[in-house]
Design an enzyme around this catalytic site. Structure first.
Site, PDB file in Angstrom:
ATOM      1  N   ARG A  13     122.074  35.541  55.473  1.00 21.60           N
ATOM      2  CA  ARG A  13     121.238  36.078  54.397  1.00 21.60           C
ATOM      3  C   ARG A  13     122.116  36.510  53.221  1.00 21.60           C
ATOM      4  NH1 ARG A  13     120.567  40.501  51.180  1.00 21.60           N
ATOM      5  NH2 ARG A  13     121.135  41.810  52.939  1.00 21.60           N
ATOM      6  N   HIS A 205     126.127  49.258  54.951  1.00 16.86           N
ATOM      7  CA  HIS A 205     126.342  47.915  54.402  1.00 16.86           C
ATOM      8  C   HIS A 205     127.402  48.040  53.309  1.00 16.86           C
ATOM      9  CE1 HIS A 205     124.940  43.827  53.159  1.00 16.86           C
ATOM     10  NE2 HIS A 205     125.372  44.231  51.963  1.00 16.86           N
ATOM     11  N   HIS A 207     130.415  46.379  50.729  1.00 21.50           N
ATOM     12  CA  HIS A 207     131.050  45.264  50.031  1.00 21.50           C
ATOM     13  C   HIS A 207     132.505  45.638  49.755  1.00 21.50           C
ATOM     14  CE1 HIS A 207     127.508  42.670  48.690  1.00 21.50           C
ATOM     15  NE2 HIS A 207     126.990  43.611  49.466  1.00 21.50           N
ATOM     16  N   CYS A 247     125.276  40.479  45.610  1.00 18.81           N
ATOM     17  CA  CYS A 247     123.896  40.724  45.174  1.00 18.81           C
ATOM     18  C   CYS A 247     123.643  39.984  43.869  1.00 18.81           C
ATOM     19  CB  CYS A 247     123.657  42.227  44.989  1.00 18.81           C
ATOM     20  SG  CYS A 247     121.993  42.610  44.379  1.00 18.81           S
ATOM     21  N   ASN A 256     130.860  40.629  50.894  1.00 20.19           N
ATOM     22  CA  ASN A 256     130.760  41.626  51.951  1.00 20.19           C
ATOM     23  C   ASN A 256     132.087  41.751  52.685  1.00 20.19           C
ATOM     24  OD1 ASN A 256     127.610  42.072  52.305  1.00 20.19           O
ATOM     25  ND2 ASN A 256     127.932  39.894  51.988  1.00 20.19           N
TER      26      ASN A 256
END
Length: 323
Positions: A13, A205, A207, A247, A256
């Site tokens: 994803r 999450h 990055h 993003c 990420n």
């Protein structure tokens, strides 16, 4: 009691949604199969968003129709609203991840809605998912910093958390959407869960945009469960094979943290990892390289280039003497 880490693979994803080269359905299914083969068990597989906004995520239903149904493997579908949840529950998804920004400026620029309005959408999406027996996560985007309004105070995040827990999600996630966070913020955000029984599980999450993603992951892995900031003693960490991702709605939001690199540091730190344990690090690095070939892009993870090291090192005892 030590904190146990659960690795959530988000490569299919978040790893793909910001890449210039969209992958076809068959290749995305093959990616998921390869990840399962290397030990991935909780996978954010698709995003039920408008394909005209994020063409890389088109064909979500077709992808979910092609993934293997295996005991112990769960699939997450990202949604933004009721419509997305209605699509998700008609597929093989076992979880939905509902994303809500914590700043009005980010929310309005991307969804033309305020944070309060997005929380209303999240509640509606959660109701649909719950009615179909799916687990629900709520991810608070730009919780560490916003590309439009700048640094985000912990108090500002706390106000959104208080609304989010009213949805009664199975999990609350804090996302460093643009990779500006540092370990101090990890601890401050985790503290928002301390003493609140409505927070059932925490997820982060990260990055690696500014090279702090792995430091943040280690900080999360070493949170003290005794302090109440790690509900159930388990914390989930997102990672993307090969370090791909970003993003599409946040300027300069690069990749990420890489799953194989995260697994390497967790092993070295002797952090307990939830069943079935650490994935195959070299195998994941090979998947990252394969994905780079499909995307015609270079993996951002370091182990895809350097390879694993631990198996070639002699065991050393706590005093530093060779065994």
């Amino acid at each position: 009691m030590s904190t146990t880490v659960e690795i959530v693979e988000v490569g299919p994803r978040d790893g793909l949604q910001n890449e210039r080269r969209p992958l076809d359905v068959d290749t995305r299914v093959q990616l998921i199969k390869r990840l399962i083969g290397q030990g991935a068990r909780r996978i954010e597989a698709v995003s039920f968003v408008r394909p005209d906004r994020v063409p890389q995520m088109g064909g979500a239903e077709e992808v979910m129709a092609g993934v293997p149904q295996m005991p112990g493997v769960s699939y997450i579908g990202l949604v933004l609203n009721r419509r997305g949840a209605e699509r998700a529950v008609r597929t093989a998804c076992t979880e939905v991840n509902i994303v809500v920004p914590v700043t009005d400026e980010f929310s309005r620029r991307n969804q033309n809605l305020s944070v309060a309005e997005m929380l209303d959408h999240a509640a509606a999406a959660s109701q649909v998912a719950r009615g179909a027996g799916l687990r629900v996560s709520v991810t608070l985007a730009v919780a560490f910093g916003c590309p439009f309004s700048g640094p985000v105070a912990t108090d500002e995040v706390a106000r959104v958390v208080q609304r989010a827990v009213e949805i009664e999600p199975d999990e609350i996630a804090f996302a460093d959407t643009i990779g500006v966070g540092v370990p101090r913020q990890v601890r401050a955000l985790a503290a928002l869960a301390a003493g609140d029984d409505r927070v059932r599980k925490l997820r982060f999450h990260f990055h690696n945009t500014r090279n702090t993603g792995y430091a943040n992951a280690v900080a999360a892995a070493h949170l003290d469960p005794a302090a109440g900031a790690v509900p159930g003693g388990v914390i989930a960490l997102d990672a993307s094979v090969g370090g791909f991702g970003g993003c599409p709605f946040a300027p300069s939001a690069t990749g990420n943290i890489a799953t194989e690199d995260l697994a390497y540091v967790l092993r070295g730190e002797k952090v307990p990892v939830a069943d079935p344990g650490l994935p195959d690090i070299d195998g994941l690095a090979r998947v990252g390289s394969w994905l780079g070939e499909q995307l015609k892009s270079v993996p951002q993870g370091m182990l895809a280039r350097a390879g694993d090291f631990g198996p070639r090192v002699r065991a050393v005892d706590e005093e530093g003497a060779e065994k």
